[in-house]
Design a protein around this motif. Structure first.
Motif, mmCIF file in Angstrom:
data_model
loop_
_atom_site.group_PDB
_atom_site.id
_atom_site.type_symbol
_atom_site.label_atom_id
_atom_site.label_comp_id
_atom_site.label_asym_id
_atom_site.label_seq_id
_atom_site.Cartn_x
_atom_site.Cartn_y
_atom_site.Cartn_z
ATOM 1 N N ALA A 355 0.826 -1.213 0.000
ATOM 2 C CA ALA A 355 0.000 0.000 0.000
ATOM 3 C C ALA A 355 0.858 1.261 0.000
ATOM 4 O O ALA A 355 0.598 2.204 -0.757
ATOM 5 N N GLN A 356 1.904 1.295 0.839
ATOM 6 C CA GLN A 356 2.797 2.455 0.852
ATOM 7 C C GLN A 356 3.578 2.556 -0.457
ATOM 8 O O GLN A 356 3.768 3.635 -1.007
ATOM 9 N N TRP A 357 4.024 1.425 -0.966
ATOM 10 C CA TRP A 357 4.878 1.413 -2.148
ATOM 11 C C TRP A 357 4.143 1.943 -3.373
ATOM 12 O O TRP A 357 4.720 2.620 -4.207
ATOM 13 N N LEU A 358 2.848 1.622 -3.474
ATOM 14 C CA LEU A 358 2.062 2.033 -4.634
ATOM 15 C C LEU A 358 1.400 3.385 -4.429
ATOM 16 O O LEU A 358 0.592 3.811 -5.257
ATOM 17 N N GLY A 359 1.750 4.059 -3.342
ATOM 18 C CA GLY A 359 1.116 5.332 -3.031
ATOM 19 C C GLY A 359 1.474 6.452 -3.990
ATOM 20 O O GLY A 359 0.826 7.491 -4.012
ATOM 21 N N ARG A 360 2.517 6.268 -4.774
ATOM 22 C CA ARG A 360 2.903 7.278 -5.769
ATOM 23 C C ARG A 360 3.621 6.596 -6.919
ATOM 24 O O ARG A 360 4.083 5.452 -6.803
ATOM 25 N N ALA A 361 3.728 7.296 -8.039
ATOM 26 C CA ALA A 361 4.439 6.756 -9.194
ATOM 27 C C ALA A 361 5.920 6.607 -8.861
ATOM 28 O O ALA A 361 6.516 7.469 -8.202
ATOM 29 N N TRP A 362 6.497 5.513 -9.314
ATOM 30 C CA TRP A 362 7.889 5.208 -8.973
ATOM 31 C C TRP A 362 8.527 4.486 -10.154
ATOM 32 O O TRP A 362 8.103 3.409 -10.559
ATOM 33 N N HIS A 363 9.548 5.124 -10.764
ATOM 34 C CA HIS A 363 10.242 4.536 -11.915
ATOM 35 C C HIS A 363 11.741 4.726 -11.713
ATOM 36 O O HIS A 363 12.342 5.673 -12.233
ATOM 37 N N PRO A 364 12.369 3.851 -10.930
ATOM 38 C CA PRO A 364 13.764 4.061 -10.530
ATOM 39 C C PRO A 364 14.755 3.987 -11.685
ATOM 40 O O PRO A 364 14.574 3.232 -12.648
ATOM 41 N N ALA A 365 15.804 4.794 -11.566
ATOM 42 C CA ALA A 365 16.962 4.749 -12.462
ATOM 43 C C ALA A 365 18.190 4.659 -11.563
ATOM 44 O O ALA A 365 18.612 5.653 -10.970
ATOM 45 N N LEU A 366 18.744 3.468 -11.425
ATOM 46 C CA LEU A 366 19.793 3.201 -10.445
ATOM 47 C C LEU A 366 21.155 3.638 -10.971
ATOM 48 O O LEU A 366 21.488 3.405 -12.139
ATOM 49 N N THR A 367 21.942 4.268 -10.096
ATOM 50 C CA THR A 367 23.250 4.781 -10.518
ATOM 51 C C THR A 367 24.421 4.190 -9.746
ATOM 52 O O THR A 367 25.565 4.372 -10.158
ATOM 53 N N ASP A 368 24.181 3.537 -8.623
ATOM 54 C CA ASP A 368 25.271 2.854 -7.935
ATOM 55 C C ASP A 368 24.722 1.647 -7.184
ATOM 56 O O ASP A 368 23.504 1.433 -7.112
ATOM 57 N N PHE A 369 25.641 0.849 -6.628
ATOM 58 C CA PHE A 369 25.300 -0.419 -6.000
ATOM 59 C C PHE A 369 26.229 -0.600 -4.812
ATOM 60 O O PHE A 369 27.444 -0.707 -4.981
ATOM 61 N N ARG A 370 25.666 -0.603 -3.575
ATOM 62 C CA ARG A 370 26.486 -0.642 -2.366
ATOM 63 C C ARG A 370 25.995 -1.724 -1.415
ATOM 64 O O ARG A 370 24.813 -1.788 -1.089
ATOM 65 N N LEU A 371 26.902 -2.564 -0.965
ATOM 66 C CA LEU A 371 26.607 -3.621 -0.008
ATOM 67 C C LEU A 371 27.274 -3.284 1.317
ATOM 68 O O LEU A 371 28.436 -2.868 1.337
ATOM 69 N N GLY A 372 26.547 -3.450 2.421
ATOM 70 C CA GLY A 372 27.138 -3.126 3.711
ATOM 71 C C GLY A 372 26.133 -3.192 4.834
ATOM 72 O O GLY A 372 25.273 -4.076 4.877
ATOM 73 N N TRP A 373 26.213 -2.222 5.741
ATOM 74 C CA TRP A 373 25.367 -2.214 6.933
ATOM 75 C C TRP A 373 25.102 -0.775 7.350
ATOM 76 O O TRP A 373 26.017 0.042 7.452
ATOM 77 N N GLU A 374 23.833 -0.491 7.576
ATOM 78 C CA GLU A 374 23.438 0.816 8.088
ATOM 79 C C GLU A 374 22.285 0.589 9.048
ATOM 80 O O GLU A 374 21.273 -0.007 8.690
ATOM 81 N N SER A 375 22.442 1.055 10.273
ATOM 82 C CA SER A 375 21.421 0.868 11.305
ATOM 83 C C SER A 375 20.888 2.227 11.729
ATOM 84 O O SER A 375 21.658 3.169 11.932
ATOM 85 N N TYR A 376 19.578 2.325 11.857
ATOM 86 C CA TYR A 376 18.943 3.592 12.212
ATOM 87 C C TYR A 376 18.463 3.606 13.660
ATOM 88 O O TYR A 376 17.777 4.521 14.079
ATOM 89 N N SER A 377 18.833 2.576 14.412
ATOM 90 C CA SER A 377 18.533 2.546 15.848
ATOM 91 C C SER A 377 19.532 1.605 16.501
ATOM 92 O O SER A 377 20.695 1.952 16.643
ATOM 93 N N THR A 378 19.093 0.415 16.882
ATOM 94 C CA THR A 378 19.977 -0.555 17.523
ATOM 95 C C THR A 378 20.382 -1.618 16.507
ATOM 96 O O THR A 378 19.747 -1.793 15.480
ATOM 97 N N GLY A 379 21.444 -2.335 16.810
ATOM 98 C CA GLY A 379 21.814 -3.456 15.975
ATOM 99 C C GLY A 379 23.206 -3.369 15.393
ATOM 100 O O GLY A 379 23.464 -2.549 14.514
ATOM 101 N N ASP A 380 24.110 -4.213 15.888
ATOM 102 C CA ASP A 380 25.431 -4.398 15.297
ATOM 103 C C ASP A 380 25.381 -5.665 14.447
ATOM 104 O O ASP A 380 24.598 -6.572 14.695
ATOM 105 N N ASP A 381 26.233 -5.736 13.451
ATOM 106 C CA ASP A 381 26.329 -6.955 12.655
ATOM 107 C C ASP A 381 27.658 -6.966 11.927
ATOM 108 O O ASP A 381 28.174 -5.915 11.539
ATOM 109 N N THR A 382 28.215 -8.151 11.770
ATOM 110 C CA THR A 382 29.346 -8.369 10.878
ATOM 111 C C THR A 382 28.837 -9.216 9.731
ATOM 112 O O THR A 382 28.226 -10.267 9.947
ATOM 113 N N LEU A 383 29.070 -8.760 8.500
ATOM 114 C CA LEU A 383 28.546 -9.426 7.319
ATOM 115 C C LEU A 383 29.661 -9.681 6.325
ATOM 116 O O LEU A 383 30.650 -8.928 6.276
#
Length: 397
Positions: A355-383
């Motif tokens: 429902a949230q995803w279809l709430g507006r038109a979305w036509h992505p054009a991707l320019t980079d590709f990044r793998l890693g870890w980003e936490s916006y609250s709690t949570g450590d991880d080794t990947l």
């Protein structure tokens, strides 16, 4: 980068074979019963073509029962098979003759029955339909199907070819970008890969690890910590060369279960969305997609929505695949070869998912590709990340 709003609520929550253009199969041919001659056979040949390549889905029907089959044909042009599904395909170097044989599970075909398989190939100039189809040495008749009308498009179609029966090709044979990390010689990512930390840097690190790997001896290791600035990614900036429809595949190994809070493991900048990130990660202990620009999630972060996603294991390698179709504004996700219903946007509203995803038109054009870890609250991880591939068709695990 604006720190995204966080959800205020929490809930706990078949084999295949390929052949290279060099002629030898990439995996040994599977043992099958001796083939018997087939009569009354016909071949349907369906093309999906772009300027330098194509896929073909074949339907082979037989008037007599067979317990093993080999279909041969001759290309009329310079077509070269690069991969196949549901069959073992070989094409000697420099030769137009191709041979496709059954796998262990699809050799028996009843009288009046049929079997389907397919392949991907390259070509230049014209791409005529093959001639001289023969099943177990007996010539086939029936509709072969004309080539596509009009000139081929200048790039692969914006919508991917329909998924053929059975598993897609494995390995990197269909990928335009393929990296097993074995080319990294130091501890710092180099070449097409670089470490990135958007907006701020803390204690997160990204490096090349020569002690843990999915294949070979090397992988990318990310030590991620809780808190936004403790993020770390290893990425590349050539994803736009793949085109407007991107298929990706990578193997990931987590040391910690996905947490309740929102985290990211894959980020791709979208030039059609204010250069904000399209992010794959997790929340409420299950995988999710997140759009940085409006914090929309896929699936919805409700108990019913989270239940349609899955967690990721620790201490084991997991194969993650995705497709992002920019013109159609759709995406799909597979884990260890199985599609995850809660991580699919096919343009059709699905309760507790998009429902949230279809709430507006979305036509992505991707320019980079990044793998890693980003936490916006709690949570450590080794990947760890390994065997990374990007292409215009599904690559497989």
């Amino acid at each position: 980068m604006t720190r995204p709003a966080l959800s205020r609520r929490r809930w706990l929550a078949a084999p295949l074979a390929l052949a290279a253009a060099g002629g030898a199969a990439l995996v040994p041919a599977l043992a099958t019963p001796a083939a018997t001659a087939a009569t009354g056979c016909s071949v349907g040949y369906q093309l999906n073509q772009w300027d330098t390549g194509f896929t073909a889905n074949l339907t082979v029907s037989t008037g007599t029962p067979v317990t093993a089959w080999t279909l041969t044909w001759t290309f009329a042009g310079n077509q070269r098979v690069t991969s196949a599904w549901n069959s073992a395909v070989t094409q000697p170097t420099g030769q137009p003759v191709v041979s496709a044989s059954n796998l262990s599970w699809n050799g028996t075909v009843a009288a009046g029955g049929s079997v389907q398989f397919g392949f991907q190939a390259t070509y230049s100039g014209s791409n005529p339909v093959p001639v001289n189809f023969a099943l177990n040495g007996t010539g086939c008749t029936g509709p072969a199907g004309p080539p596509p009308s009009g000139p081929p498009p200048s790039s692969p179609p914006s919508t991917p070819p329909s998924t053929p029966p059975g598993p897609p090709p494995a390995g990197c044979t269909t990928a335009l970008i393929c990296d097993d990390v074995e080319g990294q010689t130091g501890t710092a990512p180099s070449g097409a890969w670089a470490v990135s930390m958007r907006d701020c840097a803390g204690t997160g690190t990204a490096s090349v690890d020569s002690t843990v790997a999915h294949s070979g001896t090397r992988s990318f290791r990310v030590n991620g910590k809780a808190g936004f600035c403790n993020h770390a990614f290893v990425g590349r900036t050539d994803i736009a060369t793949v085109g407007s429809v991107v298929f990706g595949r990578f193997f990931v190994r987590h040391s910690t279960l996905l947490p309740d809070g929102h985290v990211t493991v894959l980020a791709m900048r979208d030039s059609n969305d204010g250069s904000k990130d399209l992010r794959m990660g997790g929340q409420n202990r299950a995988m999710q997609w997140n759009r940085e620009s409006d914090d929309a999630t896929l699936p919805a972060q409700s108990p019913a929505g989270v239940a349609q996603s899955i967690p990721l294991p620790t201490g084991a390698w997991t194969c993650v695949e995705f497709s992002v179709d920019g013109p159609a504004g759709q995406l799909r996700t597979w884990v260890n070869g199985t599609e995850v219903a809660g991580l699919r946007d096919d343009g059709v509203p699905t309760q507790d998912v998009d429902a949230q995803w279809l709430g507006r038109a979305w036509h992505p054009a991707l320019t980079d590709f990044r793998l890693g870890w980003e936490s916006y609250s709690t949570g450590d991880d080794t990947l760890w990340f390994d065997d990374i591939a990007l292409g215009r068709a599904r690559i497989g695990c």
